[in-house]
Design a protein around this motif. Structure first.
Motif, PDB file in Angstrom:
ATOM      1  N   UNK A   1       0.881  -1.578   0.050  1.00  0.00           N
ATOM      2  CA  UNK A   1      -0.039  -0.043  -0.040  1.00  0.00           C
ATOM      3  C   UNK A   1       0.933   0.834  -0.183  1.00  0.00           C
ATOM      4  N   UNK A   2       1.075   2.329  -0.728  1.00  0.00           N
ATOM      5  CA  UNK A   2       2.205   3.415  -1.147  1.00  0.00           C
ATOM      6  C   UNK A   2       1.557   4.361  -0.230  1.00  0.00           C
ATOM      7  N   UNK A   3       2.884   5.053   0.240  1.00  0.00           N
ATOM      8  CA  UNK A   3       2.831   5.820   1.133  1.00  0.00           C
ATOM      9  C   UNK A   3       1.445   6.987   0.611  1.00  0.00           C
ATOM     10  N   UNK A   4       1.243   7.539  -0.413  1.00  0.00           N
ATOM     11  CA  UNK A   4       0.507   8.247  -1.379  1.00  0.00           C
ATOM     12  C   UNK A   4      -0.543   7.685  -0.665  1.00  0.00           C
TER      13      UNK A   4
ATOM     14  N   UNK B   1       8.184   2.708  -9.886  1.00  0.00           N
ATOM     15  CA  UNK B   1       7.695   3.082 -11.169  1.00  0.00           C
ATOM     16  C   UNK B   1       6.865   3.220 -11.244  1.00  0.00           C
ATOM     17  N   UNK B   2       5.619   3.556 -10.806  1.00  0.00           N
ATOM     18  CA  UNK B   2       4.217   3.907 -11.098  1.00  0.00           C
ATOM     19  C   UNK B   2       3.906   4.957 -10.158  1.00  0.00           C
ATOM     20  N   UNK B   3       5.117   5.393  -9.039  1.00  0.00           N
ATOM     21  CA  UNK B   3       4.947   7.006  -8.735  1.00  0.00           C
ATOM     22  C   UNK B   3       5.646   8.186  -9.913  1.00  0.00           C
ATOM     23  N   UNK B   4       6.598   7.392 -10.717  1.00  0.00           N
ATOM     24  CA  UNK B   4       7.374   8.237 -10.800  1.00  0.00           C
ATOM     25  C   UNK B   4       6.439   8.695 -12.096  1.00  0.00           C
TER      26      UNK B   4
ATOM     27  N   UNK C   1       2.763  13.251 -14.982  1.00  0.00           N
ATOM     28  CA  UNK C   1       1.536  13.492 -15.696  1.00  0.00           C
ATOM     29  C   UNK C   1       0.748  12.183 -16.410  1.00  0.00           C
ATOM     30  N   UNK C   2       0.791  11.046 -15.646  1.00  0.00           N
ATOM     31  CA  UNK C   2       0.235  10.101 -16.034  1.00  0.00           C
ATOM     32  C   UNK C   2      -1.063   9.901 -15.166  1.00  0.00           C
TER      33      UNK C   2
END
Length: 270
Positions: free
Chosen positions: A56-59, A198-201, A206-207
């Motif tokens: 679960x990402x921190x964001x 990778x997903x955060x980047x 802007x994706x």
């Protein structure tokens, strides 16, 4: 009264009948809408519980925490590290069942200590068509699924969320990072961090709607039509290639079918 309004009223009536609820709250489109309506109907008798783990990402955790705080909803965070579950890291086809069983058992225990009668979760009627072993755990543990009970689809939930002024009405769909691995591919902390970075980047570029699927040293990117258009820019592709190499991938590919939920289930025998 149109059909959507009828479903919305049925949802509120169903939640009212539950008297008190602990909502499994990820901060996504569905669980945010469900929590908001539950709190509108039940007030302090509706609390939120969010699981904290490497999947679960921190964001996402930060957004969930912010929403609960801004709406004066009691919010509890429970550590629920899936990799500690026996057999989970080998990524079996019932991985989601193992995770949901552990998570909802913990939420039920919290609900009991708080005097809360029911635990609710945010699956919607669209989830009935895909392979969803987590829903088996939901049924076995007696967890309620109000959005499915009301027959609400994802599109309808977005529409109602917009009407309610929720910031998640157009948020990208999200599933835990463990869903990025083919069944049988080992899930490790380092690999989860690779996917997260990778997903955060891509989101930072802007994706909007993306998945990075893990295939050993290859990253397979799924994205929507706007994402495909962005990929046509050579500089954007070069940036992605450079960053993904830094993260640890050798090869980077774009899936020509684009973003879709449950793509890892395509390998399962029908």
């Amino acid at each position: 009264m149109d059909l959507l309004e009828i479903k919305y009223e049925n949802l509120k009536e169903y939640l009212r009948s539950l008297k008190s609820v602990a909502a499994a709250f990820s901060g996504g489109v569905d669980s945010t809408f469900l929590l908001k309506v539950a709190h509108d109907v039940l007030g302090d008798k509706a609390i939120a519980v969010t699981a904290r783990s490497l999947s679960f990402p921190k964001r996402e955790l930060d957004e969930a925490t912010t929403f609960a705080f801004e709406n004066s909803i009691q919010h509890m965070i429970v550590d629920s590290e899936e990799l500690d579950i026996d057999g989970f890291s080998t990524n079996p086809t019932n991985r989601c069942y193992l995770c949901k069983t552990e998570l909802f058992t913990k939420i039920k225990a919290i609900a009991q200590t708080k005097g809360i009668e029911n635990v609710i979760e945010g699956s919607n009627s669209d989830d009935n068509g895909d392979y969803r072993p987590g829903l088996t755990a939901v049924a076995e543990l007696g967890i309620k699924s109000p959005l499915r009970e009301a027959g609400l689809t994802k599109a309808e939930i977005r529409q109602l969320s917009k009407r309610l002024g929720l910031p998640t009405w157009n948020k990208q769909s999200f599933a835990c990072l463990s869903s990025r691995f083919p069944y049988g591919e080992s899930i490790t902390p380092d690999r989860l961090r690779m996917i997260d970075q990778a997903e955060q980047y891509l989101l930072d570029l802007g994706f909007h709607q993306v998945r990075v699927r893990f295939h050993g040293n290859l990253a397979r990117i799924e994205t929507d039509e706007n994402g495909f258009n962005a990929m046509m820019d050579r500089q954007t592709r070069d940036k992605i290639y450079t960053r993904f190499k830094e993260i640890g991938f050798t090869y980077i590919a774009v899936d020509i079918r684009g973003y879709r939920t449950g793509s890892m289930n395509e390998t399962l025998k029908k």
